[in-house]
Write a protein that holds these residues in place. Structure first.
Motif, PDB file in Angstrom:
ATOM      1  N   ARG A 157       1.124   3.372   0.690  1.00  0.00           N
ATOM      2  CA  ARG A 157       1.141   4.767   0.245  1.00  0.00           C
ATOM      3  C   ARG A 157       2.104   5.607   1.087  1.00  0.00           C
ATOM      4  N   LEU A 158       2.729   6.590   0.441  1.00  0.00           N
ATOM      5  CA  LEU A 158       3.537   7.586   1.123  1.00  0.00           C
ATOM      6  C   LEU A 158       3.572   8.840   0.280  1.00  0.00           C
ATOM      7  N   LYS A 159       4.143   9.889   0.819  1.00  0.00           N
ATOM      8  CA  LYS A 159       4.288  11.146   0.081  1.00  0.00           C
ATOM      9  C   LYS A 159       5.738  11.589   0.087  1.00  0.00           C
ATOM     10  N   VAL A 160       6.148  12.150  -1.033  1.00  0.00           N
ATOM     11  CA  VAL A 160       7.432  12.836  -1.147  1.00  0.00           C
ATOM     12  C   VAL A 160       7.087  14.277  -1.453  1.00  0.00           C
ATOM     13  N   GLY A 161       7.209  15.151  -0.445  1.00  0.00           N
ATOM     14  CA  GLY A 161       6.689  16.500  -0.597  1.00  0.00           C
ATOM     15  C   GLY A 161       5.191  16.426  -0.798  1.00  0.00           C
ATOM     16  N   SER A 162       4.728  16.962  -1.923  1.00  0.00           N
ATOM     17  CA  SER A 162       3.290  16.928  -2.227  1.00  0.00           C
ATOM     18  C   SER A 162       2.922  15.824  -3.206  1.00  0.00           C
ATOM     19  N   VAL A 163       3.891  14.974  -3.562  1.00  0.00           N
ATOM     20  CA  VAL A 163       3.680  13.952  -4.583  1.00  0.00           C
ATOM     21  C   VAL A 163       3.302  12.625  -3.935  1.00  0.00           C
ATOM     22  N   ASP A 164       2.224  12.024  -4.415  1.00  0.00           N
ATOM     23  CA  ASP A 164       1.802  10.711  -3.932  1.00  0.00           C
ATOM     24  C   ASP A 164       2.632   9.616  -4.593  1.00  0.00           C
ATOM     25  N   VAL A 165       3.171   8.726  -3.761  1.00  0.00           N
ATOM     26  CA  VAL A 165       3.939   7.572  -4.228  1.00  0.00           C
ATOM     27  C   VAL A 165       3.323   6.328  -3.603  1.00  0.00           C
ATOM     28  N   THR A 166       3.191   5.281  -4.373  1.00  0.00           N
ATOM     29  CA  THR A 166       2.636   4.028  -3.867  1.00  0.00           C
ATOM     30  C   THR A 166       3.570   2.880  -4.218  1.00  0.00           C
ATOM     31  N   ALA A 167       4.024   2.150  -3.192  1.00  0.00           N
ATOM     32  CA  ALA A 167       4.779   0.927  -3.429  1.00  0.00           C
ATOM     33  C   ALA A 167       3.797  -0.179  -3.788  1.00  0.00           C
ATOM     34  N   LEU A 168       4.141  -0.967  -4.809  1.00  0.00           N
ATOM     35  CA  LEU A 168       3.266  -2.028  -5.305  1.00  0.00           C
ATOM     36  C   LEU A 168       4.017  -3.353  -5.307  1.00  0.00           C
ATOM     37  N   SER A 169       3.406  -4.375  -4.742  1.00  0.00           N
ATOM     38  CA  SER A 169       4.037  -5.689  -4.714  1.00  0.00           C
ATOM     39  C   SER A 169       3.611  -6.522  -5.910  1.00  0.00           C
ATOM     40  N   ASP A 170       4.590  -7.120  -6.579  1.00  0.00           N
ATOM     41  CA  ASP A 170       4.327  -8.094  -7.626  1.00  0.00           C
ATOM     42  C   ASP A 170       4.391  -9.511  -7.056  1.00  0.00           C
ATOM     43  N   GLY A 171       4.648  -9.607  -5.737  1.00  0.00           N
ATOM     44  CA  GLY A 171       4.752 -10.894  -5.071  1.00  0.00           C
ATOM     45  C   GLY A 171       6.156 -11.144  -4.569  1.00  0.00           C
ATOM     46  N   THR A 172       6.353 -12.307  -3.972  1.00  0.00           N
ATOM     47  CA  THR A 172       7.684 -12.740  -3.543  1.00  0.00           C
ATOM     48  C   THR A 172       7.948 -14.117  -4.127  1.00  0.00           C
ATOM     49  N   LEU A 173       9.217 -14.402  -4.290  1.00  0.00           N
ATOM     50  CA  LEU A 173       9.608 -15.660  -4.919  1.00  0.00           C
ATOM     51  C   LEU A 173      10.802 -16.249  -4.185  1.00  0.00           C
ATOM     52  N   GLY A 174      10.670 -17.478  -3.749  1.00  0.00           N
ATOM     53  CA  GLY A 174      11.788 -18.141  -3.090  1.00  0.00           C
ATOM     54  C   GLY A 174      12.814 -18.608  -4.102  1.00  0.00           C
ATOM     55  N   PHE A 175      14.089 -18.290  -3.862  1.00  0.00           N
ATOM     56  CA  PHE A 175      15.140 -18.783  -4.746  1.00  0.00           C
ATOM     57  C   PHE A 175      16.375 -19.130  -3.934  1.00  0.00           C
ATOM     58  N   GLU A 176      17.139 -20.074  -4.445  1.00  0.00           N
ATOM     59  CA  GLU A 176      18.351 -20.520  -3.769  1.00  0.00           C
ATOM     60  C   GLU A 176      19.440 -19.482  -3.984  1.00  0.00           C
ATOM     61  N   ALA A 177      19.506 -18.525  -3.064  1.00  0.00           N
ATOM     62  CA  ALA A 177      20.387 -17.378  -3.235  1.00  0.00           C
ATOM     63  C   ALA A 177      21.855 -17.762  -3.184  1.00  0.00           C
ATOM     64  N   ASN A 217       9.153  -5.625  -6.263  1.00  0.00           N
ATOM     65  CA  ASN A 217       8.427  -4.378  -6.022  1.00  0.00           C
ATOM     66  C   ASN A 217       8.468  -3.465  -7.236  1.00  0.00           C
ATOM     67  N   ALA A 218       7.378  -2.742  -7.428  1.00  0.00           N
ATOM     68  CA  ALA A 218       7.327  -1.632  -8.379  1.00  0.00           C
ATOM     69  C   ALA A 218       6.784  -0.432  -7.610  1.00  0.00           C
ATOM     70  N   PHE A 219       6.824   0.742  -8.244  1.00  0.00           N
ATOM     71  CA  PHE A 219       6.416   1.961  -7.543  1.00  0.00           C
ATOM     72  C   PHE A 219       5.633   2.855  -8.486  1.00  0.00           C
ATOM     73  N   LEU A 220       4.554   3.433  -7.957  1.00  0.00           N
ATOM     74  CA  LEU A 220       3.683   4.309  -8.738  1.00  0.00           C
ATOM     75  C   LEU A 220       3.847   5.742  -8.249  1.00  0.00           C
ATOM     76  N   ILE A 221       4.062   6.660  -9.189  1.00  0.00           N
ATOM     77  CA  ILE A 221       4.216   8.080  -8.880  1.00  0.00           C
ATOM     78  C   ILE A 221       3.082   8.840  -9.553  1.00  0.00           C
ATOM     79  N   GLN A 222       2.316   9.591  -8.771  1.00  0.00           N
ATOM     80  CA  GLN A 222       1.249  10.424  -9.334  1.00  0.00           C
ATOM     81  C   GLN A 222       1.775  11.846  -9.424  1.00  0.00           C
ATOM     82  N   LEU A 223       2.183  12.227 -10.617  1.00  0.00           N
ATOM     83  CA  LEU A 223       2.844  13.505 -10.831  1.00  0.00           C
ATOM     84  C   LEU A 223       1.967  14.357 -11.740  1.00  0.00           C
ATOM     85  N   GLY A 224       1.198  15.277 -11.137  1.00  0.00           N
ATOM     86  CA  GLY A 224       0.258  16.072 -11.927  1.00  0.00           C
ATOM     87  C   GLY A 224      -0.782  15.160 -12.540  1.00  0.00           C
ATOM     88  N   ASP A 225      -0.934  15.235 -13.863  1.00  0.00           N
ATOM     89  CA  ASP A 225      -1.920  14.394 -14.539  1.00  0.00           C
ATOM     90  C   ASP A 225      -1.304  13.110 -15.080  1.00  0.00           C
TER      91      ASP A 225
END
Length: 339
Positions: free
Chosen positions: A48-68, A98-106
């Motif tokens: 969790r973090l805040k940008v001003g008064s807005v709640d933002v949450t980073a969400l992990s979908d996992g990690t995946l090993g790949f031959e970069a 990663n995905a991100f959740l923004i709680q903006l008003g309702d």
């Protein structure tokens, strides 16, 4: 332009079999993925973090090993290996999703939707991460798609059913036009051509139900939240800028895939780019702007939680992760207060 038209419905079993087959064949065509897990239990998948008064949450979908290394382009022989060694990293690289959740008003607004069932059993942790943060998929009102690649939209639909049944999906009109264009699919090289096959079973149900809303370039989507063109990696890739109380955060799309390599040398590209020349130019321009303005940015493939700043060091760049903060006051129950 020749358009693809998606059927309104498929049986659950048909969609699941289709997606499983496409996932395995397309992943094999696109990239070599690791099959063994390093952990036997999931990590905590939200921050969790805040940008001003807005709640933002980073969400992990996992990690995946790949031959970069085998996926990189515009790279000198031995350069990628040297840069990974410099960072104490070896290929296969563990790529964050990663995905991100923004709680903006309702409104509960999700930036990207994860992989779903498309990239194997080590991912699809976004619903679990969302639940850990205190939310259910049914509560999501809007999904802002950075671009239509399977690791960003695969989680929209699983088994022919919407994962986020009440959400409106937003994307640039160029992005939707490209990924629903049959002629574009026929002319695309691999691995991009394989990605087209994943669009119908994932984005298709939202298109069929009228739940996809497009915008044109830079657009104010909600108060304090706007889209920014990030074209290059895909024809309609979008960033999203959130502003509140004098603070600003930009949610980048796939500006990087291998951070330990592409921060040091932004000219190095990857086979996933639809237009690698435009993608490299976009990366250099955005890195320079973020470093100059000290902009807080969030990235889907930066090590979780993927939030921080970009600093310039000569002709190279460095990632400065946001300091970890856990300063909330503990919740004390009434029974403990009475003791």
């Amino acid at each position: 332009m020749s358009q693809r038209h998606f059927p309104e419905s498929r049986s659950w079993a048909t969609c699941l079999l289709l997606m499983s087959g496409l996932a395995m064949s397309s992943a094999a065509n696109a990239v070599t993925l690791t099959t063994e897990s390093k952990l036997d239990k999931s990590q905590a998948g939200y921050y969790r973090l805040k940008v001003g008064s807005v709640d933002v949450t980073a969400l992990s979908d996992g990690t995946l090993g790949f031959e970069a290394i085998e996926q990189l382009t515009n790279v000198k022989p031995g350069e990628a290996e040297k840069l990974l060694d410099r960072a104490y990293v070896k290929s296969p690289v563990e790529a964050s999703m990663n995905a991100f959740l923004i709680q903006l008003g309702d409104r509960l607004i999700l930036v990207d939707a994860g992989t779903g069932a498309l990239l194997g059993p080590k991912l699809f942790k976004l619903p679990e991460s969302l639940k850990g943060a205190g939310y259910a998929p049914e509560q999501i009102t809007d999904i802002l798609v950075t671009h239509v690649h399977p690791d960003h939209t695969g989680g929209l639909t699983v088994g022919g059913k919407k994962v986020f049944p009440n959400a409106i999906v937003h994307m640039d009109r160029r992005e939707l036009a490209y990924w629903t264009d049959k002629s574009a699919e026929e002319n695309a090289p691999e691995p991009t051509r394989s990605f087209f096959k994943m669009v119908e079973p994932t984005v298709g149900p939202y298109i069929a139900s009228g739940s996809v809303k497009t915008f044109d370039g830079e657009t104010l989507l909600f108060p304090g939240l706007r889209s920014i063109p990030g074209y290059g990696h895909t024809p309609g890739q979008s960033y999203y800028a959130l502003e509140s109380g004098g603070e600003k955060m930009i949610f980048w799309g796939d500006i990087i895939h291998v951070p330990d390599i592409q921060f040091y040398n932004p000219n190095i590209t990857i086979k996933f780019d639809v237009d690698s020349t435009a993608a490299a130019a976009r990366r250099k321009r955005d890195f320079a702007d973020a470093a100059k303005n000290r902009t807080l940015v969030a990235m889907p493939h930066m090590y979780f939680p993927g939030v921080g700043h970009v600093a310039r060091e000569g002709n190279h760049y460095r990632w400065l992760p946001l300091p970890y903060v856990n300063d909330s006051k503990p919740v004390v129950s009434e029974s403990k207060r009475a003791q």
